[in-house]
Design an enzyme around this catalytic site. Structure first.
Site, PDB file in Angstrom:
ATOM      1  N   CYS A 179      -2.252  10.031   2.892  1.00 47.71           N
ATOM      2  CA  CYS A 179      -1.673   9.250   1.110  1.00 47.71           C
ATOM      3  C   CYS A 179      -2.353   8.818   0.079  1.00 47.71           C
ATOM      4  O   CYS A 179      -2.159   9.053  -1.212  1.00 47.71           O
ATOM      5  CB  CYS A 179      -1.708   7.486   1.712  1.00 47.71           C
ATOM      6  N   GLU A 222       1.270  -0.934   0.224  1.00 52.35           N
ATOM      7  CA  GLU A 222      -0.270  -0.200   0.042  1.00 52.35           C
ATOM      8  C   GLU A 222       0.728   1.035   0.043  1.00 52.35           C
ATOM      9  O   GLU A 222       1.541   1.551   0.876  1.00 52.35           O
ATOM     10  CB  GLU A 222      -0.592  -0.325   1.363  1.00 52.35           C
TER      11      GLU A 222
HETATM   12  P1  NAD Z   1       8.333   5.252   4.191  1.00 55.35           P
HETATM   13  O1  NAD Z   1       8.275   3.815   3.797  1.00 55.35           O
HETATM   14  O2  NAD Z   1       9.095   5.542   5.439  1.00 55.35           O
HETATM   15  O3  NAD Z   1       8.024   3.884   6.383  1.00 55.35           O
HETATM   16  C1  NAD Z   1       7.113   3.050   6.809  1.00 55.35           C
HETATM   17  C2  NAD Z   1       7.593   1.801   7.632  1.00 55.35           C
HETATM   18  O4  NAD Z   1       8.326   1.093   6.811  1.00 55.35           O
HETATM   19  C3  NAD Z   1       8.079   2.480   8.386  1.00 55.35           C
HETATM   20  O5  NAD Z   1       7.486   1.259   9.804  1.00 55.35           O
HETATM   21  C4  NAD Z   1       8.923   2.214   9.294  1.00 55.35           C
HETATM   22  O6  NAD Z   1      10.383   1.412   9.852  1.00 55.35           O
HETATM   23  C5  NAD Z   1       9.529   1.368   8.100  1.00 55.35           C
HETATM   24  N1  NAD Z   1      11.104   1.019   6.699  1.00 55.35           N
HETATM   25  C6  NAD Z   1      11.690   1.855   6.415  1.00 55.35           C
HETATM   26  N2  NAD Z   1      12.659   1.468   6.213  1.00 55.35           N
HETATM   27  C7  NAD Z   1      11.837   0.134   5.587  1.00 55.35           C
HETATM   28  C8  NAD Z   1      13.225  -0.681   5.075  1.00 55.35           C
HETATM   29  N3  NAD Z   1      14.609  -0.602   4.526  1.00 55.35           N
HETATM   30  N4  NAD Z   1      12.539  -2.268   5.226  1.00 55.35           N
HETATM   31  C9  NAD Z   1      11.381  -2.545   5.558  1.00 55.35           C
HETATM   32  N5  NAD Z   1      10.789  -1.780   6.318  1.00 55.35           N
HETATM   33  C10 NAD Z   1      11.489  -0.234   6.101  1.00 55.35           C
HETATM   34  O7  NAD Z   1       6.839   5.940   4.628  1.00 55.35           O
HETATM   35  P2  NAD Z   1       6.259   6.821   5.382  1.00 55.35           P
HETATM   36  O8  NAD Z   1       6.608   7.747   5.789  1.00 55.35           O
HETATM   37  O9  NAD Z   1       6.149   6.075   7.576  1.00 55.35           O
HETATM   38  O10 NAD Z   1       4.485   7.389   5.202  1.00 55.35           O
HETATM   39  C11 NAD Z   1       4.215   7.711   4.357  1.00 55.35           C
HETATM   40  C12 NAD Z   1       4.155   7.377   2.832  1.00 55.35           C
HETATM   41  O11 NAD Z   1       3.422   6.328   2.962  1.00 55.35           O
HETATM   42  C13 NAD Z   1       3.722   7.758   1.999  1.00 55.35           C
HETATM   43  O12 NAD Z   1       4.499   7.844   0.571  1.00 55.35           O
HETATM   44  C14 NAD Z   1       2.399   7.443   1.891  1.00 55.35           C
HETATM   45  O13 NAD Z   1       1.606   8.151   0.986  1.00 55.35           O
HETATM   46  C15 NAD Z   1       1.995   6.479   2.005  1.00 55.35           C
HETATM   47  N6  NAD Z   1       1.213   6.036   2.170  1.00 55.35           N
HETATM   48  C16 NAD Z   1       0.084   5.422   2.141  1.00 55.35           C
HETATM   49  C17 NAD Z   1      -0.983   3.818   2.461  1.00 55.35           C
HETATM   50  C18 NAD Z   1      -1.879   3.730   1.385  1.00 55.35           C
HETATM   51  O14 NAD Z   1      -2.720   2.852   1.824  1.00 55.35           O
HETATM   52  N7  NAD Z   1      -1.432   3.610   0.246  1.00 55.35           N
HETATM   53  C19 NAD Z   1      -1.535   4.505   3.588  1.00 55.35           C
HETATM   54  C20 NAD Z   1      -0.334   5.817   3.973  1.00 55.35           C
HETATM   55  C21 NAD Z   1       0.796   6.304   4.092  1.00 55.35           C
END
Ligand code: NAD
Length: 475
Positions: A258, A224
């Site tokens: 998002c 997602e």
């Molecule tokens: P992010 O990708 O930076 O982090 C998300 C999660 O991934 C966190 O728990 C983080 O600790 C973990 N993470 C970080 N590096 C990782 C790695 N190398 N391997 C595995 N996990 C890792 O995202 P964010 O800044 O927390 O959230 C914002 C983003 O999320 C935006 O792009 C937004 O559009 C998206 N988002 C999408 C939805 C949806 O339903 N499609 C909903 C909410 C947010």
């Protein structure tokens, strides 16, 4: 203002994660197919936990953000989760029921069924922007489908992560659901485990890394992700109404959503009207910004600097930057801001904005606007404002996106009976509702032979009999 929080000890959390994973695997082996009653009981406990801890959760999220509107936490996180729970409870029996399927004439009188079966132990990785919703709503689907789950919270919401861990421990055994907290190191260890399914919600860049890690174990993933969600306004649609609905969707959680409208495609010549309507809408909803309890902070200084950087970059490259209200820069907030005349060279049209900045691009024809959208990665959401059904069908069939809102923003994301999921760069797979249940189930096809059947007609040695049968079968 943003306060510091003691970081977690990553090594200890990784060790804890491995132990939890092994314990859940063992519990799954003992009870691989929880019945309806246990699933309902888990969902009932989840509801109780959410209701009991509402104030506690709202306060923790507010502290993580520096300030987060309590009303938005309740309306945008708790409400859709509880609603999703009610929906799952209502439909659970039907979802769990094996589905009878047809049998072609050559295999009759055998029977075919599809049996939804729990996958086992699933991992859920959560971003910071709606930490409660994006942890608890997928858990509703995971529980409905009869799984155990471990949830990895974001390092940007450590207080809420800790509050959730505590709350789960009051209502669940850690072999049913558990929370791990911590930063990238813990997240990487998490995505490298051989889950029976891994659901990741977060950025497209990290989604790639998660999928790479999952590939080593052939772990199926649902991604997602994010991206730039376009908002297209037709010339015939009342601009004031469009501006109100777009600004509402953009200002919720200060644009850190998002499916927030990322940019607007507006008919050429309507810019001044849109600007005035957007300003009036913001001033009505938020008479002041800095100390307004309804207007949420940008989550931390890093993101605040990133967003201010977009505005500086756009201004330096010739865009007109229009803040829609005054805002004390020390408040941790950023006023809703329009950007006119942005170009592809500007960061504001390159990155997902994820904040209260809204570029407004002018277009001449609908074809041109659709072409603009289609020349870019497939978005998570697309919004179209128009009352003409023919043009609405045209936009629906000529564009592809994770979801669509017609004459509204954001709300398609909170519908119990619609799946949530991206396409292309905005993700893969589905969450929530019936599709969420199926994501966390193996839909197992079962062919059952009948006592009397004609299969021997097909056995070797092959000769005249099979020749005749094949002639009929290959017609
Ligand atoms: P992010 O990708 O930076 O982090 C998300 C999660 O991934 C966190 O728990 C983080 O600790 C973990 N993470 C970080 N590096 C990782 C790695 N190398 N391997 C595995 N996990 C890792 O995202 P964010 O800044 O927390 O959230 C914002 C983003 O999320 C935006 O792009 C937004 O559009 C998206 N988002 C999408 C939805 C949806 O339903 N499609 C909903 C909410 C947010």
């Amino acid at each position: 203002m943003h306060a510091q929080f003691e970081p977690h000890d990553s090594q200890a959390e990784k060790t804890r994660l491995l132990t939890l994973f092994e314990r859940q695997r063992a519990a799954y082996a003992e009870q691989p197919f929880p019945g309806e009653a246990l699933r309902r009981d888990r969902m009932a406990r989840l509801r109780k936990m959410l209701q009991q801890h509402t104030d506690n959760f709202c306060a923790a999220i507010a502290a993580d953000f520096g300030h987060r509107s309590v009303h938005e936490t309740r309306a945008m996180e708790l409400m859709p989760t509880l609603s999703s729970l009610r929906h799952a409870e209502k439909h659970l029996r039907r979802w769990m029921k094996p589905q009878r399927r047809g049998v072609s004439i050559w295999f009759r009188p055998a029977s075919n069924t599809v049996v939804p079966q729990p996958l086992g132990v699933v991992g859920i990785i959560v971003p910071w922007n709606y930490p409660l919703l994006l942890a608890a709503r997928p858990l509703v689907s995971a529980f409905a489908a009869g799984n155990r789950a471990i949830i990895k919270m974001s390092e940007f919401t450590p207080r809420f992560g800790e509050a959730l861990r505590q709350a789960f421990s009051e209502y669940f055994d850690e072999t049913e659901v558990a929370v791990v907290n911590g930063g990238v190191e813990v997240a990487q260890a998490f995505s490298a485990l051989p889950w029976d399914h891994l659901l990741f919600t977060g950025s497209t860049a990290v989604g790639r890394q998660v999928m790479r890690a999952a590939a080593d174990n052939l772990t199926p993933v649902t991604l997602e992700l994010g991206g730039k969600s376009p908002t297209l306004v037709h010339a015939d649609f009342p601009i004031e109404t469009a501006a109100q609905r777009i600004l509402y969707g953009k200002c919720l959680n200060s644009g850190q959503t998002c499916v927030a409208p990322d940019y607007v495609l507006l008919p050429k010549g309507k810019e001044a009207e849109f600007e005035a309507a957007a300003r009036a809408s913001v001033q009505r909803c938020y008479p002041n910004i800095a100390s307004n309890p309804d207007y949420t902070n940008v989550v931390n200084h890093r993101h605040l600097d990133r967003l201010r950087g977009y505005l500086k970059d756009a201004e330096e490259k010739g865009a007109r930057v229009v803040p829609l209200a005054d805002c004390d820069p020390a408040s941790g907030k950023l006023a809703p801001t329009l950007v006119f005349g942005a170009t592809d060279e500007m960061k504001v049209l390159q990155d997902e904005i994820f904040g209260p900045i809204l570029p407004v691009l002018a277009y001449d024809t609908l074809d041109e606007a659709i072409g603009y959208v289609n020349a870019r990665p497939r978005p998570l959401a697309l919004y179209y404002f128009d009352y003409d059904n023919n043009r609405i069908s045209q936009v629906l069939s000529r564009t592809i996106s994770g979801g669509v809102g017609i004459n509204e923003t954001i709300l398609h994301f909170g519908q119990d009976d619609l799946p949530v999921g991206g396409v292309g760069a905005s993700g893969m797979g589905n969450c929530d509702g019936r599709e969420g249940f199926e994501t966390f189930s193996k839909l197992k096809p079962v062919f059952a032979q009948s006592r009397l059947n004609g299969m021997k007609l097909f056995y070797p040695p092959y000769g005249k009999r099979i020749e005749t049968l094949l002639k009929l079968m290959l017609r």
